[in-house]
Scaffold this active site. Structure first.
Site, mmCIF file in Angstrom:
data_model
loop_
_atom_site.group_PDB
_atom_site.id
_atom_site.type_symbol
_atom_site.label_atom_id
_atom_site.label_comp_id
_atom_site.label_asym_id
_atom_site.label_seq_id
_atom_site.Cartn_x
_atom_site.Cartn_y
_atom_site.Cartn_z
ATOM 1 C CG ASN A 111 -51.937 -69.332 -9.849
ATOM 2 O OD1 ASN A 111 -50.792 -69.386 -10.249
ATOM 3 N ND2 ASN A 111 -52.494 -68.216 -9.389
ATOM 4 C CB ALA A 112 -52.720 -75.909 -9.265
ATOM 5 C CG ASN A 154 -61.765 -55.852 -4.290
ATOM 6 O OD1 ASN A 154 -60.894 -55.035 -3.988
ATOM 7 N ND2 ASN A 154 -61.567 -57.158 -4.207
ATOM 8 C CB THR A 166 -66.821 -55.399 -7.815
ATOM 9 O OG1 THR A 166 -65.570 -55.580 -7.134
ATOM 10 C CG2 THR A 166 -66.573 -55.470 -9.312
ATOM 11 N N GLY A 210 -69.613 -56.542 -4.116
ATOM 12 C CA GLY A 210 -70.120 -57.803 -3.592
ATOM 13 C C GLY A 210 -71.625 -57.916 -3.733
ATOM 14 C CB ALA A 211 -74.215 -58.933 -1.317
ATOM 15 C CG ASP A 261 -60.774 -64.160 -11.244
ATOM 16 O OD1 ASP A 261 -60.256 -63.033 -11.133
ATOM 17 O OD2 ASP A 261 -60.388 -65.148 -10.606
ATOM 18 C CB ALA A 277 -69.517 -67.030 -10.106
ATOM 19 C CB SER A 300 -68.493 -71.505 -9.332
ATOM 20 O OG SER A 300 -67.646 -70.392 -9.637
#
Length: 307
Positions: A19-20, A190, A224, A226-227, A258, A288, A297
């Site tokens: 994707n853009a 997640n 996952t 996160g922090a 990703d 990232a 990133s």
């Protein structure tokens, strides 16, 4: 000690979206019916498939991408970004519809909201998967997401060569076709994706989600957090392992999942145990989020902090 696997042309084949990303910064995301002013529009190459391919290649993985883009400026942007990262673009098909677009708002905390117009991604077909048999035969690990048609995801799981490992991130969440969950090793989710798949069966804690997801058929699950890092559960070993994340200042979380999944898939293809590969992937995801954008990133292996 794990045995070094025999070499194949590709460490990782990513099957997925390109994707853009059209990104606008906002002080806060609008409520229903509300208009808010944002920053100048910035266009980045993105899409979960394209992101994973670039992330893996920047880490040093020999990577190929099987995707579809439009014959337009956004498609050319995506092809250029893949080539610049060192991804083999021979599997990228061109035409059939405009390139997919993701509309992204990012708030000051780095959290994002995303709306995706699939475009050419919706035209990546099971026939395209079957026609790419040489790519599948040449890859040790195949990674796939759900920004392409579910029938195409199912065909990806079906055509895997013996010994090839399938990594699936079911994003955006959707009911999975028969046989797909059983092929996952691991299923990477997640909290939102876990709860979406499990519904009322979701328990109160990540270990509960992992156990309930394993019961649905995947060989392993990575949640996952996160922090807080990630949680790993493997049906072959039993139990679960928590993997902590380094503490970082989050600037933009776009694409971090990703980058995590790509790093995990690559290290699994190198023969690393799941918990060890996850620990590396957590460090990649943390790196990232410290930079703006998705592909821009993604760190190199040398930039990933040691534990």
């Amino acid at each position: 000690m794990h045995e070094d696997p025999a070499p194949l042309p590709y460490d990782l084949l990513v099957v997925g979206s390109a994707n853009a990303d059209l990104v606008v910064g906002v002080e806060r995301r609008p409520a229903p019916g509300e208009t808010v002013l944002g920053s100048d529009l910035v266009v980045h190459p993105g899409g979960k498939g394209a992101n994973q391919a670039v992330a893996a290649a920047r880490l040093g993985a020999r990577t190929a991408l099987l995707a579809r883009v439009g014959d337009d400026a956004h498609g050319r942007l995506l092809l250029d970004s893949q080539r610049e990262a060192g991804v083999d673009t021979g599997g990228i098909l061109v035409g059939g519809a405009p390139t997919g677009v993701a509309l992204i708002t990012v708030d000051p905390s780095g959290d994002n909201s995303i709306v995706v117009s699939p475009g050419a991604n919706a035209r990546l077909t099971p026939e395209d998967i079957r026609a790419a048999a040489p790519l599948f035969a040449a890859a040790r690990v195949v990674s796939v997401q759900l920004e392409i048609p579910l029938a195409t995801v199912a065909e990806t799981a079906r055509v895997l060569a013996p010994g090839t490992r399938l990594v699936l991130n079911p994003s955006p969440p959707a009911p999975l076709p028969d046989g797909v969950l059983a092929a996952c090793d691991p299923l990477v989710v997640n909290e939102h994706e876990a709860r979406s798949i499990l519904g009322e069966a979701a328990g109160p804690a990540p270990q509960d989600w992992a156990a309930a997801l394993l019961a649905q058929g995947p060989r392993s699950v990575v949640v996952t957090l996160g922090a807080e890092g990630a949680l790993v559960a493997d049906s072959r070993t039993g139990g679960h392992v928590r993997v902590p994340s380094p503490k970082v200042h989050a600037v933009d979380t776009t694409g971090a999942g990703d980058a995590f999944t790509a790093a995990l898939a690559w290290r699994l293809g190198l023969g690393e145990p799941l918990a060890e590969a996850t620990a590396f992937a957590v460090r990649v995801g943390a790196a990232a989020v410290t930079r703006e954008g998705a592909q821009a990133s993604f760190p190199t292996a040398g930039e990933v902090a040691a534990p």
